[in-house]
Write a protein that holds these residues in place. Structure first.
Motif, PDB file in Angstrom:
ATOM      1  N   GLY A 194       0.801  -1.227   0.000  1.00 47.83           N
ATOM      2  CA  GLY A 194       0.000   0.000   0.000  1.00 47.83           C
ATOM      3  C   GLY A 194       0.828   1.268   0.000  1.00 47.83           C
ATOM      4  O   GLY A 194       2.060   1.230  -0.044  1.00 47.83           O
ATOM      5  N   PRO A 195       0.134   2.406   0.070  1.00 45.38           N
ATOM      6  CA  PRO A 195       0.825   3.700   0.098  1.00 45.38           C
ATOM      7  C   PRO A 195       1.695   3.841   1.347  1.00 45.38           C
ATOM      8  O   PRO A 195       1.408   3.245   2.389  1.00 45.38           O
ATOM      9  N   LEU A 196       2.757   4.656   1.228  1.00 47.75           N
ATOM     10  CA  LEU A 196       3.710   4.842   2.330  1.00 47.75           C
ATOM     11  C   LEU A 196       3.925   6.330   2.574  1.00 47.75           C
ATOM     12  O   LEU A 196       4.203   7.081   1.641  1.00 47.75           O
ATOM     13  N   LEU A 197       3.765   6.730   3.842  1.00 47.35           N
ATOM     14  CA  LEU A 197       4.094   8.097   4.245  1.00 47.35           C
ATOM     15  C   LEU A 197       5.340   8.041   5.122  1.00 47.35           C
ATOM     16  O   LEU A 197       5.341   7.380   6.160  1.00 47.35           O
ATOM     17  N   VAL A 198       6.410   8.704   4.687  1.00 42.43           N
ATOM     18  CA  VAL A 198       7.630   8.778   5.489  1.00 42.43           C
ATOM     19  C   VAL A 198       7.701  10.192   6.073  1.00 42.43           C
ATOM     20  O   VAL A 198       7.892  11.160   5.341  1.00 42.43           O
ATOM     21  N   VAL A 199       7.496  10.292   7.400  1.00 45.06           N
ATOM     22  CA  VAL A 199       7.603  11.593   8.073  1.00 45.06           C
ATOM     23  C   VAL A 199       9.068  11.747   8.468  1.00 45.06           C
ATOM     24  O   VAL A 199       9.544  11.099   9.397  1.00 45.06           O
ATOM     25  N   ALA A 200       9.777  12.591   7.701  1.00 47.74           N
ATOM     26  CA  ALA A 200      11.229  12.670   7.841  1.00 47.74           C
ATOM     27  C   ALA A 200      11.624  13.987   8.477  1.00 47.74           C
ATOM     28  O   ALA A 200      11.536  15.036   7.850  1.00 47.74           O
ATOM     29  N   GLY A 201      12.045  13.930   9.752  1.00 43.87           N
ATOM     30  CA  GLY A 201      12.515  15.129  10.433  1.00 43.87           C
ATOM     31  C   GLY A 201      13.761  15.688   9.765  1.00 43.87           C
ATOM     32  O   GLY A 201      14.424  15.001   8.982  1.00 43.87           O
ATOM     33  N   ALA A 202      14.084  16.942  10.064  1.00 41.67           N
ATOM     34  CA  ALA A 202      15.267  17.579   9.473  1.00 41.67           C
ATOM     35  C   ALA A 202      16.510  16.753   9.773  1.00 41.67           C
ATOM     36  O   ALA A 202      16.706  16.300  10.901  1.00 41.67           O
ATOM     37  N   GLY A 203      17.344  16.532   8.741  1.00 37.02           N
ATOM     38  CA  GLY A 203      18.623  15.836   8.936  1.00 37.02           C
ATOM     39  C   GLY A 203      18.493  14.366   9.250  1.00 37.02           C
ATOM     40  O   GLY A 203      19.427  13.749   9.772  1.00 37.02           O
ATOM     41  N   SER A 204      17.330  13.761   8.923  1.00 38.65           N
ATOM     42  CA  SER A 204      17.115  12.355   9.306  1.00 38.65           C
ATOM     43  C   SER A 204      17.461  11.377   8.184  1.00 38.65           C
ATOM     44  O   SER A 204      17.153  10.196   8.283  1.00 38.65           O
ATOM     45  N   GLY A 205      18.082  11.871   7.117  1.00 41.34           N
ATOM     46  CA  GLY A 205      18.545  10.971   6.052  1.00 41.34           C
ATOM     47  C   GLY A 205      17.486  10.611   5.032  1.00 41.34           C
ATOM     48  O   GLY A 205      17.507   9.522   4.474  1.00 41.34           O
ATOM     49  N   LYS A 206      16.564  11.540   4.748  1.00 42.40           N
ATOM     50  CA  LYS A 206      15.465  11.203   3.830  1.00 42.40           C
ATOM     51  C   LYS A 206      15.948  10.978   2.396  1.00 42.40           C
ATOM     52  O   LYS A 206      15.427  10.102   1.703  1.00 42.40           O
ATOM     53  N   THR A 207      16.954  11.746   1.947  1.00 40.14           N
ATOM     54  CA  THR A 207      17.444  11.573   0.568  1.00 40.14           C
ATOM     55  C   THR A 207      18.044  10.178   0.409  1.00 40.14           C
ATOM     56  O   THR A 207      17.833   9.500  -0.596  1.00 40.14           O
ATOM     57  N   ARG A 208      18.749   9.754   1.455  1.00 37.45           N
ATOM     58  CA  ARG A 208      19.337   8.415   1.458  1.00 37.45           C
ATOM     59  C   ARG A 208      18.233   7.358   1.357  1.00 37.45           C
ATOM     60  O   ARG A 208      18.333   6.389   0.608  1.00 37.45           O
ATOM     61  N   PHE A 228      -2.947  12.477   4.924  1.00 29.39           N
ATOM     62  CA  PHE A 228      -2.542  11.426   3.986  1.00 29.39           C
ATOM     63  C   PHE A 228      -3.242  10.104   4.307  1.00 29.39           C
ATOM     64  O   PHE A 228      -3.720   9.410   3.413  1.00 29.39           O
ATOM     65  N   GLU A 229      -3.316   9.792   5.604  1.00 25.76           N
ATOM     66  CA  GLU A 229      -3.945   8.514   5.986  1.00 25.76           C
ATOM     67  C   GLU A 229      -5.449   8.508   5.692  1.00 25.76           C
ATOM     68  O   GLU A 229      -6.037   7.453   5.487  1.00 25.76           O
ATOM     69  N   LEU A 230      -6.072   9.708   5.694  1.00 23.63           N
ATOM     70  CA  LEU A 230      -7.501   9.782   5.330  1.00 23.63           C
ATOM     71  C   LEU A 230      -7.673   9.575   3.825  1.00 23.63           C
ATOM     72  O   LEU A 230      -8.598   8.899   3.377  1.00 23.63           O
ATOM     73  N   ASP A 231      -6.764  10.179   3.036  1.00 25.81           N
ATOM     74  CA  ASP A 231      -6.827  10.022   1.578  1.00 25.81           C
ATOM     75  C   ASP A 231      -6.524   8.590   1.161  1.00 25.81           C
ATOM     76  O   ASP A 231      -7.071   8.087   0.179  1.00 25.81           O
ATOM     77  N   TYR A 232      -5.595   7.967   1.894  1.00 25.22           N
ATOM     78  CA  TYR A 232      -5.159   6.601   1.565  1.00 25.22           C
ATOM     79  C   TYR A 232      -5.270   5.745   2.836  1.00 25.22           C
ATOM     80  O   TYR A 232      -4.280   5.581   3.566  1.00 25.22           O
ATOM     81  N   PRO A 233      -6.471   5.202   3.121  1.00 22.07           N
ATOM     82  CA  PRO A 233      -6.717   4.502   4.397  1.00 22.07           C
ATOM     83  C   PRO A 233      -5.772   3.324   4.657  1.00 22.07           C
ATOM     84  O   PRO A 233      -5.521   2.966   5.796  1.00 22.07           O
ATOM     85  N   LYS A 234      -5.234   2.716   3.585  1.00 23.33           N
ATOM     86  CA  LYS A 234      -4.347   1.554   3.787  1.00 23.33           C
ATOM     87  C   LYS A 234      -2.881   1.974   3.947  1.00 23.33           C
ATOM     88  O   LYS A 234      -1.976   1.148   3.871  1.00 23.33           O
ATOM     89  N   ALA A 235      -2.655   3.268   4.142  1.00 25.38           N
ATOM     90  CA  ALA A 235      -1.271   3.779   4.172  1.00 25.38           C
ATOM     91  C   ALA A 235      -0.516   3.308   5.414  1.00 25.38           C
ATOM     92  O   ALA A 235      -1.089   3.143   6.486  1.00 25.38           O
ATOM     93  N   ARG A 236       0.780   3.135   5.231  1.00 24.24           N
ATOM     94  CA  ARG A 236       1.703   2.840   6.341  1.00 24.24           C
ATOM     95  C   ARG A 236       2.492   4.122   6.593  1.00 24.24           C
ATOM     96  O   ARG A 236       2.920   4.803   5.667  1.00 24.24           O
ATOM     97  N   THR A 237       2.666   4.487   7.883  1.00 21.11           N
ATOM     98  CA  THR A 237       3.442   5.684   8.218  1.00 21.11           C
ATOM     99  C   THR A 237       4.718   5.279   8.950  1.00 21.11           C
ATOM    100  O   THR A 237       4.671   4.486   9.895  1.00 21.11           O
TER     101      THR A 237
END
Length: 562
Positions: A24-38, A275-284
């Protein structure tokens, strides 16, 4: 001992989960400097090499061309040159690629021009004049901002008119309607149109939508907190739902409501918050470990950001130790503030902790740099202000680009108006107004009006002759475009034939020497564009003047630091 997958090696558990997630859809909540580009680059590499996803099935959206280029390079380092055929681009670049294939459905030719903010403002000024609106009471910038907001909400001229609540909004609706007609007549789109028109194609033409849906099986969006409504709908259209006859694409968005900075441009953190409302099966997945700062800095940042009302709860932490305590200084005035900073820099230099170029000063508005500059000059501290007038905004560069845009698309009225009297040819504004009126009355483009200027009795004979010489020059240069001549050859020919280079070369103004260098630099840029290795070209890309102009148009402001 089990062998660790190299694509997971060195990742913390949350990063690894974001990379390997499937379904399913994936939401990655990435804090500043947490390596999101990686995480994003490893996820794309993982899709290709562990889940057998073809590169052409991947669409990755970033917010700047620079970020897109870096992401493509990083993925190529992990999986090899096969990565080059995936789409990694900004929203605008992706939409242009789609529209170059689909714009004819909407009545444009595939060689449409892309109008930047200055072009758009100039066209709105012409429209307001045509509607007899007082520029003091109705500044073009205000219309531009409101039309842009309407387009970001996917409201066309008629939708906007239907939603008006007062007399001023009705005036905006009138300007919007004529502005859109003139854009169409010029075979041009502004930046907001690029997304609005792509959404229109996907919503109005099911076969076009089905083609892109079946192609892009994986859609990844970076900086999701900075998307506006139009971009949000574009992503939804590309991803699709179970109800549309084919399974939806696998969506992965990365963002952080705490880092949203584009509210002034219509961005809404609602997109990430719901995001979770738009995509109920989403993983965060929450990325909270910071790799950039010490804990003291993070504690201060956490303490400030927790006061925000709309945010996903998270707590940044670091294993880099406490670090140096933060210093707060409440200055009595802006001069006191600048002096304090100058003294701090001096003491850091004396201690050997800093050399020129090691210290950065951030301020909220450009005007605030003035006091710092004054104090630094008095203190003999070397400094550089990052920003200023960007290369593509320089007058002479915009003049030459306008010539090239007319060669690629003769209907481009704003570019025509910019160059018709540059260098001076004795063609006055009054003559151009007569031609514009004639073109409007006969429902033809401004270019067609110029070609028929001899039929317009109110245009003086001398001006008509100058216009005929100008159109003959443009027609002759256009032969090079039709013959698919290399862009750099066309640029050099336009530079010579237009008289731009001669005018500056003959000048005694020392600034004009710099302007000549800038024009030569644009020739060099066109050579760089056509000399790129074959593997760097997109699958549907051919070296052409239109392609070169597109690349230049899409250089985002955020990418350029002269």
């Amino acid at each position: 001992m089990t062998e660790i997958d190299p694509l997971i090696e060195g990742l913390n558990p949350q990063q690894a989960e974001a990379v390997t997630h499937s379904g399913g859809p994936l939401l990655v909540v990435a804090g500043a400097g947490s390596g999101k580009t990686r995480v994003l680059t490893r996820r794309i590499a993982y899709l290709m090499s562990r889940r057998d996803v073809a590169p052409y099935q991947i669409l990755a959206i970033t917010f700047t061309n620079k970020a897109a280029g870096e992401m493509k390079e990083r993925v190529a380092e992990l999986v090899g040159p096969i990565a080059k055929s995936m789409w990694v681009s900004t929203f605008h670049s992706a939409c242009v690629r789609i529209l170059r294939q689909e714009a004819t459905r909407l009545g444009y030719s595939n060689s449409f021009s892309i109008y930047d903010s200055a072009d758009s403002n100039r066209l709105i000024t012409i429209v307001a004049k045509e509607l007899n609106l007082d520029p003091k009471r109705y500044p073009a910038r205000q219309f531009q901002s409101m039309i842009s907001n309407a387009k970001n909400e996917l409201l066309g001229p008629q939708d906007y008119l239907n939603a008006t609540t007062n007399q001023f909004e009705q005036v905006v609706a009138d300007v919007y309607a004529v502005y859109q007609q003139r854009l169409m007549r010029a075979n041009a789109m502004d930046f907001d149109d690029l997304i609005l028109k792509t959404v229109e194609v996907l919503q109005r033409y099911p076969e076009a939508k089905a083609r892109f849906r079946s192609r892009f099986r994986h859609v990844l969006v970076d900086e999701y907190q900075d998307t506006n409504h139009a971009q949000y709908i574009l992503v939804k259209e590309l991803v699709g739902t179970d109800l549309e006859g084919q399974p939806p694409a696998e969506l992965c968005v990365v963002g952080d409501a705490d880092q949203s900075i584009y509210g002034f441009r219509g961005a809404t953190i609602r997109n990430i918050m719901q995001f979770e409302l738009d995509y109920p099966k989403a993983r965060t997945v929450l990325l909270e470990q910071n790799y950039r700062s010490t804990q003291n800095i993070l504690n201060a940042a956490n303490a400030v950001i927790t006061k925000n009302e709309s945010r996903k709860e998270k707590n940044l932490w670091s294993d880099a130790g406490s670090g140096t305590p933060l210093v707060g200084y409440v200055a009595e005035s802006e001069h006191d503030e600048a002096n304090f900073i100058a003294d701090e820099i001096r003491s850091l230099q004396r201690e050997g902790a800093s050399t020129p170029g090691d210290t950065a000063i951030f301020y909220r508005t450009n005007a605030q740099s003035r006091v710092f500059e004054e104090v630094f000059m008095r203190s003999a501290l070397p400094y550089k202000v990052v920003g200023g007038l960007r290369f593509y905004e320089r007058r002479e560069v915009k003049d030459l680009l306008a010539y090239l845009r007319v060669l690629a698309n003769a209907e481009d009225e704003i570019s025509l108006r910019r160059i018709i009297n540059v260098p001076k040819r004795g063609i006055g504004d009054t003559s151009l107004d007569y031609i514009d009126l004639y073109a409007t009355q006969n429902n033809i483009s401004f270019w067609q009006g110029l070609l028929r200027c001899s039929e317009i009795g109110s245009v003086p004979a001398r001006a008509a002759q100058a216009i005929n010489e100008f159109t003959s020059m443009i027609t002759a240069l256009s032969v090079l475009v039709e013959a698919k001549t290399k862009p750099s050859v066309i640029v050099e020919a336009a530079l010579e034939q237009s008289g731009l280079l001669k005018e500056l070369a003959d000048s005694t103004d020392p600034q004009d020497e710099v302007r000549v260098e800038n024009l030569k630099e644009l020739v060099a840029v066109s050579m760089e564009y056509e000399e790129r290795p074959f593997e760097e070209l997109g699958e549907d890309e051919e070296i052409s003047l239109a392609g070169f102009l597109e690349k230049v148009s899409l250089v985002a402001d955020a990418d350029e630091i002269p």
